[in-house]
Scaffold this motif. Sequence first.
Motif, PDB file in Angstrom:
ATOM      1  N   ARG A 125     109.064  79.722 123.312  1.00 53.59           N
ATOM      2  CA  ARG A 125     108.431  80.664 124.237  1.00 53.59           C
ATOM      3  C   ARG A 125     108.080  81.988 123.575  1.00 53.59           C
ATOM      4  NH1 ARG A 125     108.428  79.246 129.490  1.00 53.59           N
ATOM      5  NH2 ARG A 125     109.697  77.460 130.099  1.00 53.59           N
ATOM      6  N   MET A 126     108.644  82.241 122.409  1.00 54.11           N
ATOM      7  CA  MET A 126     108.437  83.517 121.737  1.00 54.11           C
ATOM      8  C   MET A 126     107.325  83.473 120.702  1.00 54.11           C
ATOM      9  SD  MET A 126     110.518  85.889 122.858  1.00 54.11           S
ATOM     10  CE  MET A 126     110.630  87.042 121.484  1.00 54.11           C
ATOM     11  N   GLN A 127     107.087  82.305 120.117  1.00 53.68           N
ATOM     12  CA  GLN A 127     106.174  82.238 118.975  1.00 53.68           C
ATOM     13  C   GLN A 127     104.724  82.085 119.425  1.00 53.68           C
ATOM     14  OE1 GLN A 127     107.158  79.728 115.640  1.00 53.68           O
ATOM     15  NE2 GLN A 127     109.332  79.836 116.087  1.00 53.68           N
ATOM     16  N   TRP A 128     103.877  82.963 118.894  1.00 53.87           N
ATOM     17  CA  TRP A 128     102.430  82.894 119.095  1.00 53.87           C
ATOM     18  C   TRP A 128     101.780  82.737 117.728  1.00 53.87           C
ATOM     19  CZ3 TRP A 128      99.838  83.225 123.821  1.00 53.87           C
ATOM     20  CH2 TRP A 128     100.651  83.492 124.925  1.00 53.87           C
ATOM     21  N   HIS A 129     100.863  81.777 117.621  1.00 52.39           N
ATOM     22  CA  HIS A 129     100.231  81.489 116.341  1.00 52.39           C
ATOM     23  C   HIS A 129      98.712  81.590 116.484  1.00 52.39           C
ATOM     24  CE1 HIS A 129     103.876  80.053 114.227  1.00 52.39           C
ATOM     25  NE2 HIS A 129     104.251  79.701 115.444  1.00 52.39           N
ATOM     26  N   PRO A 130      98.037  82.256 115.519  1.00 51.18           N
ATOM     27  CA  PRO A 130      96.573  82.380 115.587  1.00 51.18           C
ATOM     28  C   PRO A 130      95.870  81.145 115.036  1.00 51.18           C
ATOM     29  CG  PRO A 130      97.404  83.580 113.686  1.00 51.18           C
ATOM     30  CD  PRO A 130      98.611  82.993 114.376  1.00 51.18           C
ATOM     31  N   PHE A 131      94.790  80.743 115.701  1.00 52.25           N
ATOM     32  CA  PHE A 131      94.001  79.603 115.255  1.00 52.25           C
ATOM     33  C   PHE A 131      92.523  79.920 115.431  1.00 52.25           C
ATOM     34  CE2 PHE A 131      98.046  77.793 116.665  1.00 52.25           C
ATOM     35  CZ  PHE A 131      98.437  77.138 115.518  1.00 52.25           C
ATOM     36  N   THR A 132      91.719  79.455 114.474  1.00 56.53           N
ATOM     37  CA  THR A 132      90.279  79.640 114.547  1.00 56.53           C
ATOM     38  C   THR A 132      89.700  78.743 115.643  1.00 56.53           C
ATOM     39  OG1 THR A 132      90.180  80.140 112.187  1.00 56.53           O
ATOM     40  CG2 THR A 132      88.118  79.507 113.259  1.00 56.53           C
TER      41      THR A 132
END
Length: 585
Positions: free
Chosen positions: A243-250
């Motif tokens: 619930r804490m991790q946010w990851h950037p994606f193209t």
Amino acid sequence: MFVALLVWSLYSYMHDLFAFASVQAAQEKNQVWEVKLETAGLSLGLVGNTCLAFLFFPVARGSSVLQFVGLTSEASIKYHIWLGHITMAIFTAHGLCYVIYWSRTQQISQMLEWTKFRTDKAKVSNVAGETALLAGLVMWATSFGRIRRKFFELFYYSHHLYVVFVIFYVFHIGFAESCHILPGFYLFLIDRYLRLLQSQKKIRSVAARILPSKTVELNFSKSSGLSYAPTSIAFINVPAISRMQWHPFTITSNSNMDSDEISVVIKCDGSWSHELYQILSSPSPTSRLEVSVEGPYEPPSTNFMRYEKLVLVSGGSGITPFISVIREMNFQSNRRGNRTPRIHLICAFKKYANLAMLELLLPVSGTTLDLSRLQLQIEAYITQETEPKTVNKSSIRTILFKPDPSDAPVSAVLGPNSWLWLGAIISSSFIIFLLLIGLLTRFYIFPIDQNTNMKYPMPASAAFGMLFVCVAITIAASAAFLWNNRENGKELNQIRTIDMSTPAPSPASLVYETELESFPHQSLRQATTVLLGRRPNLKKILSELKEENIGVYVSGPRTMRQEVAAVCSSFSTDNLHFESISFSW
């Protein structure tokens, strides 16, 4: 220029303060060098404040400042890293100077001093400063490249100590003196709160494509009014994993070609992406994937139409930003009267199975556009294999997710007029903040300071200042978000009505497989040349270009970017434009 500013500032502070060192040493009965050491520590603290004033600007993802200076949220991170290293190096030296000074002058007890009232001898709270420095040192120690890459979760969670750092920094010097960092931190707080509001929505997952190269394409429903440029990015959170991790994606979809869906590509490389791949590639995959999305965040400029020819060079998963570019060019080529540039896609993969990435050039739902109108040439290089693999091992698996009434489409957090709303939030929240501070000062702090023998405590004043900043931003941003959420609710009700009237897919139809030979479109297969056991000869390819206006874009490993940059710089011509595109997968 920034480093020159810091050097000049440090010299200016020390030059002016050293002039009184002898007099101060005689008054305090200390040695001159000890006074100069204290003065150097003070000067370093003042210079560190200058760094801190700029530190939060690059991490305000939705800020108009980044667009104004031509930076994406991804590209601006390097400036935040540089500023963070400089800031912590200066503040560490600042703290060491004072610790050495106190130990030499028998004043080590000053380390336990919590100043409530500002006097000539006690102008700051030392305990608060030490607490802020310790929090900063933990963040700094875990932010170095090797540690960040090897222990990303440690880096990610420890970076939340910025809250402790800022709070005790304000307690250390007082709220009024910390206002020089307010512009950058104020924009960051607004951006962070808006992202928090947007992240509370559960997004409707439409489908997922599982590629044989351990790559996943996720497709989400989006609002029809949401538009974004090619090479945009979005941040993804899967609560089932963390619930804490946010990851950037193209983002690989195109808002013109894919009017009701948005897609990202995720490569299995790391614990988070590996767990997601395991969830989706299991024999009995989940029928609903709970996801939250932040963004999308656009690049500052994407005028690909100005060129006669586009040369897109990618390595591995670096092809992901070019998928959205090619989809945009495909859409533009099918519009009457539009002349699109010729496209030469040069992509290098390690394994033959990675060729499945080319399948993503077309959306999962297919397309009615004529791909033959697009002047597309693809050269796919397989560097580590000399023989093609069998077709049976290269199947693509598509999972259709069941709709849920609680899910919502991806939409802009402030609607289509986001810049107007952002300006309104900044101005109105600051007015609210000034009104709250004015009322507190006039009717509470001023009577205590002026009409009694008491003095209002500095920590309480700092606490009220920080509280009012948060209250003002919460009121203004929440009002704007709720207003836009009400407008988006009409479209959400229409989507839910369609979902309820559409029969849910049976378990047997939730998952199906297609072979690479049947996709993509015939025109796409005819435009593709596969070269096994070879690397692209970029110098030869680029030297043969004859067009007058060429755009060369590269996305891939650092070595590939450096190679393409070196080749482009070797040509003495003005008709070649080179740009490196960052990507996240």
